[in-house]
Design a protein around this motif. Structure first.
Motif, PDB file in Angstrom:
ATOM      1  N   ALA A 285       0.827  -1.213   0.000  1.00 53.57           N
ATOM      2  CA  ALA A 285       0.000   0.000   0.000  1.00 53.57           C
ATOM      3  C   ALA A 285       0.860   1.261   0.000  1.00 53.57           C
ATOM      4  N   LEU A 286       1.887   1.298   0.847  1.00 54.61           N
ATOM      5  CA  LEU A 286       2.731   2.481   0.931  1.00 54.61           C
ATOM      6  C   LEU A 286       3.483   2.715  -0.374  1.00 54.61           C
ATOM      7  N   LYS A 287       3.813   1.653  -1.052  1.00 54.06           N
ATOM      8  CA  LYS A 287       4.527   1.776  -2.326  1.00 54.06           C
ATOM      9  C   LYS A 287       3.716   2.561  -3.343  1.00 54.06           C
ATOM     10  N   TYR A 288       2.390   2.459  -3.238  1.00 56.09           N
ATOM     11  CA  TYR A 288       1.521   3.128  -4.201  1.00 56.09           C
ATOM     12  C   TYR A 288       0.911   4.418  -3.659  1.00 56.09           C
ATOM     13  N   GLY A 289       1.343   4.856  -2.471  1.00 58.75           N
ATOM     14  CA  GLY A 289       0.878   6.137  -1.967  1.00 58.75           C
ATOM     15  C   GLY A 289      -0.407   6.116  -1.186  1.00 58.75           C
ATOM     16  N   LEU A 290      -0.829   4.958  -0.698  1.00 60.56           N
ATOM     17  CA  LEU A 290      -2.031   4.911   0.131  1.00 60.56           C
ATOM     18  C   LEU A 290      -1.705   5.407   1.530  1.00 60.56           C
ATOM     19  N   THR A 291      -2.513   6.305   2.049  1.00 64.90           N
ATOM     20  CA  THR A 291      -2.268   6.841   3.383  1.00 64.90           C
ATOM     21  C   THR A 291      -3.381   6.540   4.365  1.00 64.90           C
ATOM     22  N   GLY A 579      -3.578  23.106   9.039  1.00 59.11           N
ATOM     23  CA  GLY A 579      -4.106  22.494  10.249  1.00 59.11           C
ATOM     24  C   GLY A 579      -4.377  21.011  10.129  1.00 59.11           C
ATOM     25  N   LYS A 580      -4.561  20.515   8.906  1.00 57.37           N
ATOM     26  CA  LYS A 580      -4.808  19.082   8.734  1.00 57.37           C
ATOM     27  C   LYS A 580      -3.503  18.295   8.822  1.00 57.37           C
ATOM     28  N   ARG A 581      -3.660  16.996   8.982  1.00 62.05           N
ATOM     29  CA  ARG A 581      -2.488  16.119   9.017  1.00 62.05           C
ATOM     30  C   ARG A 581      -1.752  16.181   7.684  1.00 62.05           C
ATOM     31  N   ALA A 582      -0.448  16.151   7.770  1.00 63.74           N
ATOM     32  CA  ALA A 582       0.378  16.235   6.562  1.00 63.74           C
ATOM     33  C   ALA A 582       0.532  14.857   5.942  1.00 63.74           C
ATOM     34  N   ASP A 583      -0.519  14.408   5.272  1.00 66.61           N
ATOM     35  CA  ASP A 583      -0.524  13.138   4.539  1.00 66.61           C
ATOM     36  C   ASP A 583      -0.586  13.473   3.056  1.00 66.61           C
ATOM     37  N   PHE A 584       0.434  13.113   2.314  1.00 67.23           N
ATOM     38  CA  PHE A 584       0.418  13.401   0.882  1.00 67.23           C
ATOM     39  C   PHE A 584       1.362  12.472   0.141  1.00 67.23           C
ATOM     40  N   VAL A 585       1.237  12.502  -1.193  1.00 63.97           N
ATOM     41  CA  VAL A 585       2.059  11.661  -2.059  1.00 63.97           C
ATOM     42  C   VAL A 585       2.757  12.552  -3.082  1.00 63.97           C
ATOM     43  N   ILE A 605       6.997   8.702  -5.777  1.00 60.24           N
ATOM     44  CA  ILE A 605       8.379   8.911  -5.349  1.00 60.24           C
ATOM     45  C   ILE A 605       8.478   8.771  -3.837  1.00 60.24           C
ATOM     46  N   CYS A 606       7.489   9.289  -3.147  1.00 61.23           N
ATOM     47  CA  CYS A 606       7.459   9.079  -1.700  1.00 61.23           C
ATOM     48  C   CYS A 606       6.040   9.196  -1.184  1.00 61.23           C
ATOM     49  N   THR A 607       5.798   8.538  -0.071  1.00 58.59           N
ATOM     50  CA  THR A 607       4.525   8.591   0.634  1.00 58.59           C
ATOM     51  C   THR A 607       4.791   9.182   2.014  1.00 58.59           C
ATOM     52  N   VAL A 608       4.076  10.253   2.337  1.00 60.29           N
ATOM     53  CA  VAL A 608       4.291  10.966   3.593  1.00 60.29           C
ATOM     54  C   VAL A 608       3.038  10.836   4.461  1.00 60.29           C
ATOM     55  N   ILE A 609       3.230  10.428   5.694  1.00 61.19           N
ATOM     56  CA  ILE A 609       2.128  10.301   6.654  1.00 61.19           C
ATOM     57  C   ILE A 609       2.515  11.035   7.920  1.00 61.19           C
ATOM     58  N   ASP A 610       1.628  11.915   8.372  1.00 61.18           N
ATOM     59  CA  ASP A 610       1.914  12.754   9.536  1.00 61.18           C
ATOM     60  C   ASP A 610       3.239  13.483   9.371  1.00 61.18           C
ATOM     61  N   GLY A 611       3.512  13.906   8.140  1.00 62.17           N
ATOM     62  CA  GLY A 611       4.705  14.684   7.856  1.00 62.17           C
ATOM     63  C   GLY A 611       5.973  13.884   7.698  1.00 62.17           C
ATOM     64  N   LYS A 612       5.929  12.589   7.984  1.00 64.17           N
ATOM     65  CA  LYS A 612       7.128  11.760   7.925  1.00 64.17           C
ATOM     66  C   LYS A 612       7.086  10.855   6.702  1.00 64.17           C
ATOM     67  N   VAL A 613       8.239  10.677   6.095  1.00 62.22           N
ATOM     68  CA  VAL A 613       8.342   9.840   4.909  1.00 62.22           C
ATOM     69  C   VAL A 613       8.266   8.375   5.325  1.00 62.22           C
ATOM     70  N   GLU A 614       7.217   7.692   4.874  1.00 58.57           N
ATOM     71  CA  GLU A 614       7.034   6.269   5.181  1.00 58.57           C
ATOM     72  C   GLU A 614       7.497   5.390   4.024  1.00 58.57           C
ATOM     73  N   TYR A 615       7.630   5.988   2.858  1.00 64.09           N
ATOM     74  CA  TYR A 615       8.113   5.234   1.693  1.00 64.09           C
ATOM     75  C   TYR A 615       8.852   6.198   0.788  1.00 64.09           C
ATOM     76  N   GLY A 616      10.014   5.778   0.247  1.00 61.42           N
ATOM     77  CA  GLY A 616      10.748   6.584  -0.709  1.00 61.42           C
ATOM     78  C   GLY A 616      11.480   7.742  -0.060  1.00 61.42           C
TER      79      GLY A 616
END
Length: 625
Positions: A285-291, A579-585, A605-616
């Motif tokens: 899931a993280l490889k494809y940017g699912l948050t 103000g929202k959580r920093a979840d983006f691809v 290229i990367c998956t970011v959850i709560d501002g932190k890079v979880e993939y890439g």
């Protein structure tokens, strides 16, 4: 010769002042370098800028932006570089925030995508794109023996043989259950259901207990050994809400449809299997940017597993669990009011459970969708009602009284009609009592696949959410009209019509993985093109019923903000808003503008959850203001 002039040594006070300045400057440098080092380790503050304004926010007041600043897992600023610099200067004592990374011109940022799974609904954040309907653990289960794309029974047999040979422990133990998923008889010559005998033709498979789930998980194919274990079977082909497929002599063929699958004594998963399936699926899931994921068919054992993961801080993304009620006509003891609800549960507050999942009918591919009139290619058959209208009415009302969100699986037009009748009656009663507020409950129909023209209008009028999966349309388009006929097909997979009927223009989009692929771009591509991955459709390269295509902006909103709304998380997720959580691809190409054929080539290229890079990796050119 002139006398040499020798400088006098500095006065004691001057020397002391110089040392103080040196000491103060050293401390400042050390602190700054320490802050830089700490920031590089924690990645909790940074700014990203796009030279092409390609940050797609899904915020109607600011659809695109040049820069986005992240601080402590939240979006702190978004806008053009001047806006973000102004935000930085307001915190001038925070020097490291002056760093900015510039993306490449072709790269884009979109909100985290969501996935939706079918079951009693438990909601948890899991990836950058939210998936409004998915099955996380089942994805890991499927990946142990995948049968997708098999073009014949023999190819399925060959894959099982390869699996046995690759696993010495399975090879050495003929009593070990072998399980797989993904076969689809509509893609084989003759399009007929396979049989248990097909799994005994090869000596390596003969005598082994084998269970293979159809691609839609609404039919199971078992081996002769499993039939022996199950004996004696009920004498009738029809069981309550399901069917045992039998041959001309009345013998079971090895195919069990819908509720009949509950007769199969499949072994429960061991604790290590839960962990393995979870880790495998999350990595995919993280490889494809699912948050974030709406896990649409979570049973109590899976809920306990997810709670344990969340409580140890190892849930990487938001998850909304939908608790599956394995209910039939006898639902004694089902008490939604006693369900252990979860709200922002766990170390990072990422797990939620506030919804239940019910099943009305089966699936179109296995002739299980409940239709008002018989199937066009099976004129003596109208599908399966897994739950009677009377029982469904009681189940929905019980959940409604317990203030649980209700998610109901409905494929056929009869199933959709029955459930809409129930919702309409409840809402009319509440309106009479002055309590009607459909937004407080957000009832959902999962799939909303085949509806009468009147119900395409009614679902929007009632405010019931149609939770759909665009890849179902492109997967089924090869046989759907054969099943439904030329008139009824016009009310099927009608995504644009459903969106336009919605009073708030909300249409949550999901994948239903592992029924379909995990990559959310498959759904995005299917929604905007109505084509298969090769660019084909029964109606040509313009797409299957092209009037039902979504725009790219509509598809992106459906996969992000609408999916978040469907799980009551729109104030935290779904759009890039301060103000929202920093979840983006971060994607390597602009899926909002490239040619349609290029969409499926895009990579996260990367998956970011709560501002932190979880993939890439964030990458980009680092500059300082």
């Amino acid at each position: 010769m002139a006398d040499s002039k020798v400088d006098a040594p500095p006065a004691p006070k001057a020397r002391q002042s110089s040392r103080l300045r040196w000491w103060f400057s050293s401390v400042v440098v050390v602190l700054l370098l320490s802050r830089v080092w700490l920031h590089l380790q924690t990645q909790d503050e940074y700014t990203l800028c796009s030279p092409t304004n390609s940050i797609y926010t899904v915020n109607e007041t600011q659809p695109r932006a040049q820069c986005i600043s992240v601080r402590n897992g939240r979006i702190e600023a978004i806008g053009n570089d001047v806006d973000v610099k102004r935000n930085w200067f307001a915190r001038i004592l925070d020097p490291f925030n002056g760093q900015v990374r510039y993306l490449e011109p072709e790269q884009i940022i979109v909100p985290g995508l969501a996935g939706i799974c079918p079951s009693f609904q438990v909601f948890a954040r899991a990836s950058t794109y939210p998936d409004a309907h998915a099955h996380l653990l089942e994805q890991g289960y499927k990946m142990q023996l995948q049968l997708d794309g098999s073009k014949s029974v023999q190819e399925v047999v060959d894959r099982i043989k390869a699996y046995i040979i690759a696993h010495p422990d399975v090879h050495a133990d003929p009593s070990r259950w072998i399980e797989g998923m993904g076969w689809d008889q509509t893609k084989w010559p003759g399009a007929e259901f396979p049989t248990a005998a097909d799994l005994s033709a090869d000596p390596l498979l003969r005598g082994r207990p084998i269970l293979l789930m159809r691609v839609d998980v609404h039919a199971a194919w078992v081996s002769e050994r499993v039939l022996e274990i199950m004996a004696p079977l009920p004498p009738d082909s029809d069981v309550e809400g399901g069917s045992i497929i039998r041959d001309a002599a009345g013998e079971p063929t090895g195919i069990f449809v819908d509720n009949a699958m509950m007769l199969i004594p499949r072994p429960p998963w061991a604790p290590e299997q839960y962990t393995d399936f979870f880790n495998t699926a999350v990595a995919e899931a993280l490889k494809y940017g699912l948050t974030s994921i709406h896990d649409a068919s979570t049973d109590p054992a899976a809920v306990a597993f997810f709670k344990g993961v969340a409580e140890t801080g190892n849930l990487p993304a938001s998850s909304s669990l939908i608790l599956w009620c394995k209910c039939t006509e006898n639902f004694t003891g089902w008490e939604p009011s006693k369900i252990d609800r979860l709200t922002n549960h766990g170390v990072h507050g990422k797990l939620n459970l506030r919804a239940v999942k019910l099943f009305t009918d089966g699936a179109l591919g296995s002739w299980g969708a409940a239709l008002i009139a018989p199937y066009s290619d099976k004129p003596d058959y109208s599908g399966i009602m897994r739950t009677s209208p009377e029982t469904m009415n009681e189940l929905i009302r019980t959940a409604w009284r317990a203030k649980m969100q209700v998610n109901v699986h409905c494929i056929g037009d009869r199933a959709n009609e029955v459930v809409l009748d129930i919702f309409e009656n409840i809402l009319e009663e509440e309106a009479h009592n002055g309590d009607a507020d459909v937004a407080a409950f957000r009832p959902r129909i999962e799939h909303s696949q085949i509806l009468q023209p009147s119900d395409l209008v009614r679902i929007g009028k009632l405010g019931v959410l149609a939770s759909v999966q665009p890849t179902h349309g492109t997967s089924d388009m090869g046989y759907a009209e054969t099943r439904l006929g030329p008139d009824r097909i016009k009310g099927a997979y009608a995504y644009r019509t459903l969106l336009e009927a919605s009073p708030n223009k909300i249409l949550p989009l999901g994948s239903d993985f592992p029924v379909e692929g995990v990559n959310p771009l498959l759904g995005f591509y299917a929604a905007v093109t109505r084509l298969d991955v090769a660019g084909n459709s029964p109606h040509g390269d313009g797409g299957w019923f092209p009037s039902e295509r979504l725009t790219r902006a509509q598809a992106l909103k459906g996969m992000t903000l609408d999916a978040a709304y469907a799980s009551f998380t729109e104030t935290e997720l779904g759009s890039l808003t301060v103000g929202k959580r920093a979840d983006f691809v971060l994607l390597d190409r602009n899926i909002m503008e490239v040619e349609a054929a290029e969409i499926l080539k895009a990579k996260a290229i990367c998956t970011v959850i709560d501002g932190k890079v979880e993939y890439g990796s964030l990458g980009g050119r680092i500059m300082w203001w």
